[in-house]
Design a protein around this motif. Structure first.
Motif, PDB file in Angstrom:
ATOM      1  N   UNK A 161       8.850  -5.439  50.799  1.00 11.80           N
ATOM      2  CA  UNK A 161       7.785  -4.787  51.579  1.00 11.80           C
ATOM      3  C   UNK A 161       8.320  -4.219  52.886  1.00 11.80           C
ATOM      4  N   UNK A 162       9.134  -5.006  53.583  1.00 12.87           N
ATOM      5  CA  UNK A 162       9.670  -4.568  54.868  1.00 12.87           C
ATOM      6  C   UNK A 162      10.582  -3.356  54.701  1.00 12.87           C
ATOM      7  N   UNK A 163      11.477  -3.405  53.725  1.00 11.34           N
ATOM      8  CA  UNK A 163      12.398  -2.292  53.507  1.00 11.34           C
ATOM      9  C   UNK A 163      11.667  -1.034  53.048  1.00 11.34           C
ATOM     10  N   UNK A 164      10.605  -1.207  52.252  1.00 14.21           N
ATOM     11  CA  UNK A 164       9.831  -0.058  51.799  1.00 14.21           C
ATOM     12  C   UNK A 164       9.122   0.618  52.963  1.00 14.21           C
ATOM     13  N   UNK A 165       8.512  -0.198  53.833  1.00 16.16           N
ATOM     14  CA  UNK A 165       7.813   0.363  54.998  1.00 16.16           C
ATOM     15  C   UNK A 165       8.793   1.048  55.947  1.00 16.16           C
ATOM     16  N   UNK A 166       9.944   0.403  56.184  1.00 10.77           N
ATOM     17  CA  UNK A 166      10.938   0.999  57.083  1.00 10.77           C
ATOM     18  C   UNK A 166      11.495   2.294  56.523  1.00 10.77           C
ATOM     19  N   UNK A 167      11.537   2.392  55.200  1.00 10.48           N
ATOM     20  CA  UNK A 167      12.016   3.622  54.576  1.00 10.48           C
ATOM     21  C   UNK A 167      10.978   4.734  54.680  1.00 10.48           C
ATOM     22  N   UNK A 168       9.708   4.379  54.525  1.00 13.72           N
ATOM     23  CA  UNK A 168       8.642   5.386  54.553  1.00 13.72           C
ATOM     24  C   UNK A 168       8.484   5.989  55.945  1.00 13.72           C
ATOM     25  N   UNK A 169       8.662   5.182  56.995  1.00 15.40           N
ATOM     26  CA  UNK A 169       8.416   5.677  58.354  1.00 15.40           C
ATOM     27  C   UNK A 169       9.623   6.416  58.936  1.00 15.40           C
ATOM     28  N   UNK A 170      10.712   6.522  58.190  1.00 14.79           N
ATOM     29  CA  UNK A 170      11.905   7.169  58.730  1.00 14.79           C
ATOM     30  C   UNK A 170      11.679   8.605  59.202  1.00 14.79           C
ATOM     31  N   UNK A 171      11.055   9.472  58.411  1.00 15.62           N
ATOM     32  CA  UNK A 171      10.872  10.844  58.908  1.00 15.62           C
ATOM     33  C   UNK A 171       9.995  10.908  60.151  1.00 15.62           C
ATOM     34  N   UNK A 172       9.036   9.983  60.265  1.00 14.07           N
ATOM     35  CA  UNK A 172       8.154   9.992  61.433  1.00 14.07           C
ATOM     36  C   UNK A 172       8.871   9.477  62.675  1.00 14.07           C
ATOM     37  N   UNK A 173       9.743   8.474  62.492  1.00 22.24           N
ATOM     38  CA  UNK A 173      10.505   7.999  63.652  1.00 22.24           C
ATOM     39  C   UNK A 173      11.498   9.055  64.131  1.00 22.24           C
TER      40      UNK A 173
END
Length: 226
Positions: free
Chosen positions: A146-158
């Motif tokens: 879950x943590x790695x999936x969320x961190x991957x999804x927010x990459x373009x926004x960060x």
């Protein structure tokens, strides 16, 4: 006050309902050395050295033995576009397009989507291994996914928010300091001018650093799909 302050970022110059300010994004093409019809000079040499240095660094990060040659050109072009737009935005009457999320998201989101589609379609086993770091206890594996999936999804926004926030912060600070000038005494006005000069130097460094960070992080994200 806040409305007037943030209005410095509004693309208010319009011609036939078209935001004319966005054309400043293409101003960097004027400063790129015209190698084919201009005699080589020091500016051309400096620009070439920067490109070769970036190529070597991106090549080491991307391990080009496993990917197509020439992929570093994408990130070098991205660095050049951001560098010139960030730096030119410090000059008066030049619209800073990199201070808008619509500009930075246009760069980061398609790159991230491309990396994800390529990785999951071509190297799906490799992409699954990134969801669970090596040595993770079995009881923590669902949480790590879950943590790695969320961190991957927010990459373009960060990526986009980091660039936009840094550009906005510097311009707002210079505007706030500049608006206090008419009400200051002569001594304080001299201090204000000196502080503005140092702040412009700082923002010039931030323009370079943010362009480099955006390009290098995009390169690192691409390496995880191979």
């Amino acid at each position: 006050m806040m409305t007037n302050l943030f209005s410095i970022f509004d693309p208010s110059t319009t011609i036939f309902s078209f935001s004319f300010n966005w054309l400043s994004t293409l101003l960097f093409t004027i400063f790129i050395p015209q190698t084919f019809w201009v005699i080589s000079n020091r500016w051309n040499w400096l620009y070439t050295q920067i490109l070769f240095s970036l190529h070597k660094e991106f090549k080491n990060l991307m391990k080009t033995s496993n990917i197509f040659l020439g992929n570093t050109l994408i990130f070098i072009s991205l660095f050049t576009l951001l560098l010139f737009n960030n730096f030119l935005g410090l000059f008066p009457y030049i619209f800073t397009s990199s201070s808008h999320l619509v500009f930075s998201l246009t760069l980061s989101l398609p790159l991230w989507l491309t990396f994800m589609l390529f990785g999951w379609l071509k190297h799906n086993n490799h992409m699954f291994t990134h969801l669970i770091p090596q040595g993770t206890p079995a009881i923590l594996m669902p949480f790590m996914v879950c943590i790695e999936t969320i961190s991957n999804i927010i990459r373009p926004f960060t990526l986009a928010i980091r660039l936009t926030a840094n550009m906005i912060a510097g311009h707002l600070l210079m505007t706030l300091l500049g608006n206090t000038g008419p009400s200051l005494s002569l001594i304080m006005l001299n201090l204000l001018i000196v502080s503005q000069i140092f702040l412009i130097l700082l923002e010039s460094a931030v323009s370079l650093i943010q362009a480099y960070v955006f390009a290098i992080l995009s390169t690192l994200y691409s390496t995880e799909t191979n």
